[in-house]
Design a protein around this motif. Structure first.
Motif, short mmCIF file in Angstrom:
data_model
loop_
_atom_site.label_atom_id
_atom_site.label_comp_id
_atom_site.label_asym_id
_atom_site.label_seq_id
_atom_site.Cartn_x
_atom_site.Cartn_y
_atom_site.Cartn_z
N THR A 25 0.85 -1.19 0.00
CA THR A 25 0.00 0.00 0.00
C THR A 25 0.89 1.24 0.00
O THR A 25 2.11 1.14 0.14
N THR A 41 0.63 11.88 0.26
CA THR A 41 0.00 12.21 -1.02
C THR A 41 1.00 12.17 -2.18
O THR A 41 0.63 11.86 -3.31
N ALA A 44 1.35 8.52 -3.03
CA ALA A 44 0.11 8.11 -3.69
C ALA A 44 0.08 8.58 -5.14
O ALA A 44 -0.32 7.83 -6.04
N THR A 45 0.53 9.79 -5.38
CA THR A 45 0.58 10.33 -6.74
C THR A 45 1.54 9.54 -7.61
O THR A 45 1.22 9.17 -8.75
N LYS A 48 -0.04 6.23 -8.54
CA LYS A 48 -1.09 6.38 -9.55
C LYS A 48 -0.48 6.61 -10.93
O LYS A 48 -0.97 6.08 -11.94
N LYS A 60 -8.04 -3.28 -4.91
CA LYS A 60 -8.71 -2.63 -3.80
C LYS A 60 -8.76 -3.56 -2.59
O LYS A 60 -9.18 -4.70 -2.69
N SER A 62 -9.87 -2.18 0.82
CA SER A 62 -11.10 -1.73 1.47
C SER A 62 -11.17 -0.22 1.38
O SER A 62 -10.14 0.46 1.35
N GLY A 63 -12.38 0.29 1.32
CA GLY A 63 -12.55 1.74 1.25
C GLY A 63 -11.73 2.34 0.12
O GLY A 63 -11.93 2.01 -1.03
N ARG A 64 -10.80 3.21 0.51
CA ARG A 64 -9.94 3.83 -0.49
C ARG A 64 -8.50 3.29 -0.42
O ARG A 64 -7.58 3.91 -0.92
N THR A 65 -8.33 2.14 0.19
CA THR A 65 -7.00 1.55 0.32
C THR A 65 -6.77 0.51 -0.77
O THR A 65 -7.59 -0.39 -0.97
N PHE A 66 -5.65 0.65 -1.45
CA PHE A 66 -5.27 -0.25 -2.53
C PHE A 66 -3.91 -0.87 -2.24
O PHE A 66 -3.05 -0.24 -1.63
N TYR A 68 -0.67 -2.30 -4.32
CA TYR A 68 -0.09 -2.17 -5.65
C TYR A 68 0.92 -3.29 -5.90
O TYR A 68 1.71 -3.62 -5.02
#
Length: 121
Positions: A25, A41, A44-45, A48, A60, A62-66, A68
């Motif tokens: 994560t 952030t 995270a950027t 992405k 995914k 849960s929620g907004r947690t991924f 990678y």
């Protein structure tokens, strides 16, 4: 895509993820980052961007947690990057690339002996 060269920051993220066989994560990557650690952030950027470039797959949790996962191995990326360097800086010549390293990397006699053995094999 995966034909785009990685930036230094993207390489740092990939190097961390290549060491995580079960993926990671943003928090996992941030935890392994050397000081000074960037903001959550920022990581995270980068992740992405790496996903959009085709280097990472997100799953995914849960929620907004991924989590990678790398879609390319470190060895595979290294081979591609070296091929680009060879093409762009050494006119595609492996001999010129190797000569550059021999002349500029201060190789020891043992290093050169080992390289000669690899070439013979």
């Amino acid at each position: 895509m995966q034909n785009q060269t990685l930036t230094k920051s993207e390489m740092t993220v990939m190097n961390i993820l290549w060491e995580m066989p079960d993926g990671g994560t943003v928090y996992d990557v941030l935890e392994k980052y050397e000081e000074p650690k960037p903001a959550y952030t920022t990581i995270a950027t980068f992740m992405k961007i790496l996903e959009k470039k085709g280097y990472l797959q997100a799953k995914k949790l849960s929620g907004r947690t991924f989590t990678y996962f790398p879609l390319i191995s470190k060895n595979e990326y290294s081979c591609r990057a070296i091929q680009e360097v060879k093409k762009d800086l050494f006119d595609g010549s492996a001999k010129s690339l190797l000569s550059f390293f021999v002349q500029n990397e201060g190789l020891s006699a043992d290093d050169i002996k080992e390289l000669l053995q690899l070439i013979k094999e």
